[in-house]
Write a protein that holds these residues in place. Structure first.
Motif, PDB file in Angstrom:
ATOM      1  N   ASP A 112       0.788  -1.231   0.000  1.00 42.33           N
ATOM      2  CA  ASP A 112       0.000   0.000   0.000  1.00 42.33           C
ATOM      3  C   ASP A 112       0.829   1.296   0.000  1.00 42.33           C
ATOM      4  OD1 ASP A 112      -2.803   0.011  -0.186  1.00 42.33           O
ATOM      5  OD2 ASP A 112      -2.943   1.059   1.721  1.00 42.33           O
ATOM      6  N   PRO A 113       1.761   1.467   0.950  1.00 45.42           N
ATOM      7  CA  PRO A 113       2.493   2.742   0.986  1.00 45.42           C
ATOM      8  C   PRO A 113       3.275   3.004  -0.291  1.00 45.42           C
ATOM      9  CG  PRO A 113       2.911   1.462   2.971  1.00 45.42           C
ATOM     10  CD  PRO A 113       2.166   0.578   2.037  1.00 45.42           C
ATOM     11  N   ASP A 114       3.911   1.966  -0.822  1.00 46.83           N
ATOM     12  CA  ASP A 114       4.664   2.130  -2.064  1.00 46.83           C
ATOM     13  C   ASP A 114       3.732   2.501  -3.201  1.00 46.83           C
ATOM     14  OD1 ASP A 114       6.917   1.494  -0.723  1.00 46.83           O
ATOM     15  OD2 ASP A 114       7.044  -0.571  -1.440  1.00 46.83           O
ATOM     16  N   LEU A 115       2.595   1.825  -3.245  1.00 45.34           N
ATOM     17  CA  LEU A 115       1.669   2.021  -4.358  1.00 45.34           C
ATOM     18  C   LEU A 115       1.115   3.445  -4.366  1.00 45.34           C
ATOM     19  CD1 LEU A 115       0.350   0.675  -6.726  1.00 45.34           C
ATOM     20  CD2 LEU A 115      -1.456  -0.106  -5.241  1.00 45.34           C
ATOM     21  N   ILE A 116       0.733   3.930  -3.192  1.00 45.43           N
ATOM     22  CA  ILE A 116       0.169   5.286  -3.124  1.00 45.43           C
ATOM     23  C   ILE A 116       1.204   6.311  -3.597  1.00 45.43           C
ATOM     24  CG2 ILE A 116      -0.596   7.075  -1.504  1.00 45.43           C
ATOM     25  CD1 ILE A 116      -2.109   4.884  -0.003  1.00 45.43           C
ATOM     26  N   THR A 117       2.435   6.132  -3.157  1.00 40.16           N
ATOM     27  CA  THR A 117       3.487   7.064  -3.574  1.00 40.16           C
ATOM     28  C   THR A 117       3.728   6.960  -5.085  1.00 40.16           C
ATOM     29  OG1 THR A 117       4.474   6.678  -1.424  1.00 40.16           O
ATOM     30  CG2 THR A 117       5.819   7.853  -3.003  1.00 40.16           C
ATOM     31  N   LEU A 118       3.758   5.741  -5.593  1.00 41.64           N
ATOM     32  CA  LEU A 118       4.009   5.556  -7.028  1.00 41.64           C
ATOM     33  C   LEU A 118       2.873   6.132  -7.871  1.00 41.64           C
ATOM     34  CD1 LEU A 118       5.501   1.947  -6.957  1.00 41.64           C
ATOM     35  CD2 LEU A 118       6.701   4.025  -7.644  1.00 41.64           C
ATOM     36  N   VAL A 119       1.642   5.972  -7.403  1.00 39.49           N
ATOM     37  CA  VAL A 119       0.509   6.552  -8.137  1.00 39.49           C
ATOM     38  C   VAL A 119       0.601   8.077  -8.089  1.00 39.49           C
ATOM     39  CG1 VAL A 119      -2.004   6.849  -8.129  1.00 39.49           C
ATOM     40  CG2 VAL A 119      -1.042   4.568  -7.859  1.00 39.49           C
ATOM     41  N   GLY A 120       0.910   8.608  -6.907  1.00 36.49           N
ATOM     42  CA  GLY A 120       1.047  10.064  -6.769  1.00 36.49           C
ATOM     43  C   GLY A 120       2.135  10.618  -7.662  1.00 36.49           C
ATOM     44  N   ASP A 124      -0.334   4.108 -13.034  1.00 35.11           N
ATOM     45  CA  ASP A 124      -1.465   4.934 -13.465  1.00 35.11           C
ATOM     46  C   ASP A 124      -2.654   4.853 -12.528  1.00 35.11           C
ATOM     47  OD1 ASP A 124      -0.391   5.913 -16.011  1.00 35.11           O
ATOM     48  OD2 ASP A 124      -0.334   3.787 -16.536  1.00 35.11           O
ATOM     49  N   ILE A 125      -2.947   3.664 -12.078  1.00 35.11           N
ATOM     50  CA  ILE A 125      -4.116   3.471 -11.217  1.00 35.11           C
ATOM     51  C   ILE A 125      -3.844   2.233 -10.360  1.00 35.11           C
ATOM     52  CG2 ILE A 125      -5.417   2.084 -12.921  1.00 35.11           C
ATOM     53  CD1 ILE A 125      -7.960   3.696 -11.975  1.00 35.11           C
ATOM     54  N   GLY A 126      -4.359   2.228  -9.164  1.00 38.31           N
ATOM     55  CA  GLY A 126      -4.072   1.076  -8.297  1.00 38.31           C
ATOM     56  C   GLY A 126      -5.117   0.941  -7.222  1.00 38.31           C
ATOM     57  N   ILE A 127      -5.015  -0.170  -6.522  1.00 37.58           N
ATOM     58  CA  ILE A 127      -5.974  -0.417  -5.455  1.00 37.58           C
ATOM     59  C   ILE A 127      -5.283  -0.120  -4.120  1.00 37.58           C
ATOM     60  CG2 ILE A 127      -5.488  -2.923  -5.355  1.00 37.58           C
ATOM     61  CD1 ILE A 127      -8.514  -3.306  -4.841  1.00 37.58           C
ATOM     62  N   ALA A 128      -5.920   0.732  -3.328  1.00 43.60           N
ATOM     63  CA  ALA A 128      -5.311   1.111  -2.051  1.00 43.60           C
ATOM     64  C   ALA A 128      -6.402   1.298  -1.006  1.00 43.60           C
ATOM     65  CB  ALA A 128      -4.520   2.408  -2.207  1.00 43.60           C
ATOM     66  N   ASP A 129      -5.953   1.251   0.220  1.00 47.38           N
ATOM     67  CA  ASP A 129      -6.848   1.363   1.354  1.00 47.38           C
ATOM     68  C   ASP A 129      -7.314   2.810   1.520  1.00 47.38           C
ATOM     69  OD1 ASP A 129      -7.833   1.372   3.944  1.00 47.38           O
ATOM     70  OD2 ASP A 129      -6.544  -0.307   4.467  1.00 47.38           O
ATOM     71  N   GLY A 130      -8.614   2.997   1.710  1.00 45.93           N
ATOM     72  CA  GLY A 130      -9.134   4.354   1.890  1.00 45.93           C
ATOM     73  C   GLY A 130      -8.525   5.059   3.087  1.00 45.93           C
ATOM     74  N   THR A 131      -8.278   4.306   4.160  1.00 44.47           N
ATOM     75  CA  THR A 131      -7.723   4.935   5.368  1.00 44.47           C
ATOM     76  C   THR A 131      -6.254   5.316   5.182  1.00 44.47           C
ATOM     77  OG1 THR A 131      -7.253   2.750   6.287  1.00 44.47           O
ATOM     78  CG2 THR A 131      -9.302   3.801   6.976  1.00 44.47           C
ATOM     79  N   SER A 132      -5.611   4.798   4.139  1.00 44.52           N
ATOM     80  CA  SER A 132      -4.238   5.241   3.830  1.00 44.52           C
ATOM     81  C   SER A 132      -4.251   6.486   2.957  1.00 44.52           C
ATOM     82  CB  SER A 132      -3.467   4.135   3.095  1.00 44.52           C
ATOM     83  OG  SER A 132      -3.297   3.013   3.913  1.00 44.52           O
ATOM     84  N   VAL A 133      -5.310   6.624   2.172  1.00 44.30           N
ATOM     85  CA  VAL A 133      -5.392   7.779   1.272  1.00 44.30           C
ATOM     86  C   VAL A 133      -5.469   9.072   2.087  1.00 44.30           C
ATOM     87  CG1 VAL A 133      -6.866   8.925  -0.445  1.00 44.30           C
ATOM     88  CG2 VAL A 133      -6.415   6.471  -0.629  1.00 44.30           C
TER      89      VAL A 133
END
Lengths: 252, 347
Positions: B85-93, B98-107
């Motif tokens: 999750d943390p890596d994915l959110i940073t990479l998407v940002g 381009d798009i990914g699945i992540a936890d709402g509470t991490s967003v």
């Protein structure tokens, strides 16, 4: 021991250059703070984390683990290193296992140790000790083997006891090599503590890295934590260098 | 001379660093094909899609959409990447994914720290993180957790947030429970062995495995306490503008596949096994996990507004709840408009 002004100037100059390069990379690369924060924002977060009490408990925990892990690893490394140097049988028996243990990535072993010994202090001390052990064992072995054979012959001729030989000839002769192992070991102890904390724990700089990265998304805090870890490593290394200069004198 | 050499060395270092060395400079948004031309008529638009860390049957809808050609028919060339999750959110940002699945509470903490991502479609309409226990433990409510041993991977992330909400509903805090940490997610095994009385887990994973092993489980869910947003699709703010057409097509194709899997879970299982052959070793367990996953895709809100719909009221309540947490995961006040965007959802 006197510190020359030119030495200080080189250290300060290097640090200034490092910060300038970092800032240049941020500006020219157009990096946003969550990818690469500027040195100023990291410095600000560093001060803030120390002022608001975020950093202190984590630093205290990690330092405790480093101290215990290094002590355990160094003590074992000294004994085993001596055995390897003086007993061909011990060397043949133990060397394959010691090398295999060193070749096994500690990152892979850490979760197992946390499983066996829990996620408390013990598992972290063991991880630290494991990573510290090898360089100190090897440097001790090399140091003891390099002791002047004629001196040892003379000891035998004067009927010196084994403890006298150890205290008067072997340890002083091997000390430069052993302290070289200490230099490596003490920095590895920092890594061992962090890896141990990644395998589980409630406090410590490794835990703070995970929190900053995985829960808070606070990249400046992540960098501030890394800077703290680096400073601890530098301080411990310098402590060993000072000890070395006191015990065996400055090299070169 | 020595000074000149030093100066030259410093200049070279600066020049080398400033050249960037091919590092990802995120300041320029990626170029996308003109939205006026149908994507399928052109060379397929490449999309990098981030899924969870481990390939699993829980991503059956993505595998099905890929294998059934839904993405291809929408003019997309989709590549999956598995990230935490943390890596994915940073990479998407950053625009690297381009798009990914992540936890709402991490967003929420990520956006509060300036990471430019938006939650664009709900996948888990019910929060998947739960506390579960063996039925024989006598634990029936959050209040029953007082002084009991509870296993969890760590004091962070979505499970920790859920646990605080759950305990808070019974007037308890995490200090009222004996927390046992299992950083390698060994809390499920610990529960089975009786080392802990309860554990955090995912409703579609550990409790299912416990039930499958013949041990009835009790679930404590958080949805009725705080409607925490579960995992969903996230995209970067720049990406939503610059790649609007392909991202919309991706979301629509994925939701179509979700509907297919809801209608016929076996179809989803087959797709997951085709994508990850190791899952075929225990099809019964994987089907049970998939069915539990399907249950979490739907809620009263999505039944009224359609799959993928974003419950803004739930997000508002979650922001208020997380802002008050003692470990301050939300760095600054954020509005729901900064967190979610319905721009990519089908009209």
């Amino acid at each position: 021991m006197r510190v020359r002004a030119s030495d200080v100037a080189w250290v300060v100059g290097g640090a200034v250059l490092f910060v300038l390069v970092w800032q240049a990379v941020v500006v020219v690369g157009g990096f946003r703070p969550f990818v690469l924060p500027s040195p100023f924002s990291v410095a600000t977060r560093f001060v803030e984390a120390w002022r608001d009490g975020t950093m202190e408990p984590h630093v205290a925990t990690t330092l405790g683990e480093i101290a215990l892990g290094f002590a355990a690893g160094a003590a074992t490394g000294l004994v085993v290193g001596y055995l390897l140097a003086r007993s061909r049988m011990a060397e043949r028996l133990l060397s394959p296992y010691i090398v295999a243990a060193q070749a096994t990535p500690v990152l892979a072993v850490a979760p197992l140790l946390a499983l066996w010994f829990g996620t408390g202090l013990l598992s972290k001390v063991i991880i630290c000790a494991l990573i510290v052990f090898f360089p100190i064992a090897v440097s001790t072995m090399v140091g003891i083997r390099s002791v002047d054979a004629e001196l040892l012959e003379m000891c035998r001729a004067f009927r010196a006891t084994p403890s006298q030989v150890l205290a008067k000839v072997e340890v002083p002769g091997a000390l430069p090599s052993i302290l070289g192992g200490f230099r490596v070991g003490v920095t590895l102890a920092v890594i061992g503590a962090i890896v141990g904390e990644w395998a589980g724990g409630e406090r410590g700089l490794g835990v703070l890295i995970n929190l900053a990265r995985g829960s808070l998304f606070d990249t400046p805090l992540l960098f501030a934590t890394l800077a703290t870890i680096a400073l601890i490593g530098i301080a411990l290394y310098m402590a060993v260098v000072l000890l070395e200069r006191r015990l065996v004198g400055a090299r070169g | 001379m020595r000074r000149l050499t030093s100066l030259a060395l410093a200049t070279m270092l600066l020049a080398a660093a400033c050249s960037g060395g091919g590092s990802p400079g995120p300041s320029v948004p990626p170029v996308s094909p003109s939205p006026s031309v149908p994507a399928s008529a052109l060379t397929p638009t490449k999309l990098t899609v981030g899924l969870g860390y481990i390939p699993s049957v829980q991503f059956a809808q993505f595998y099905l959409a890929q294998q059934a050609g839904y993405y291809r028919d929408a003019g997309l060339d989709v590549t999956f990447q598995n990230k935490i999750d943390p890596d994915l959110i940073t990479l998407v940002g950053q625009g690297a994914v381009d798009i990914g699945i992540a936890d709402g509470t991490s967003v929420i903490p990520a956006v509060s720290q300036g990471i430019p991502v938006r939650y664009v479609a709900t996948i888990y309409a019910q929060f998947p993180n739960v506390v579960y226990a063996r039925e024989s433990s006598g634990i029936r409510t959050a209040g029953d957790l007082k002084s009991r041993k509870l296993g969890t991977p760590g004091k962070f992330g979505s499970s920790w947030i859920m646990l605080q909400a759950l305990l808070g509903s019974a007037g308890l805090t995490t200090n009222d429970v004996s927390i046992q940490l299992y950083p390698d997610f060994g809390q499920g095994a610990a529960l089975q062995q009786g080392a802990v009385d309860a554990a955090t887990g995912f409703i579609n994973n550990e409790p299912v495995q416990l039930e499958q092993s013949g041990t009835p489980a009790t679930l404590l869910k958080v949805d009725s306490i705080v409607p925490l947003p579960g995992n969903g699709l996230i995209a970067s703010s720049d990406g939503i503008q610059a790649k609007s057409t392909p991202l919309k097509a991706f979301v629509a194709a994925t939701l179509r596949a979700m509907n297919d899997v809801i209608a016929d879970p076996q179809k989803g299982l087959d797709a997951a096994v085709a994508a990850v052959p190791e899952l075929g070793k225990d099809r019964a367990l994987q089907l049970a996990i998939l069915k539990a996953t399907i249950d979490t895709w739907q809620s009263a809100y999505t039944k009224a507004h359609g799959l993928g719909a974003i419950d803004r009221d739930g997000w508002t309540k979650t922001v208020a709840f997380m802002t008050g947490l003692p470990d301050h995961p939300v760095a600054r006040q954020v509005s729901v408009d900064e967190l979610v965007s319905e721009a990519l959802l089908p009209k």
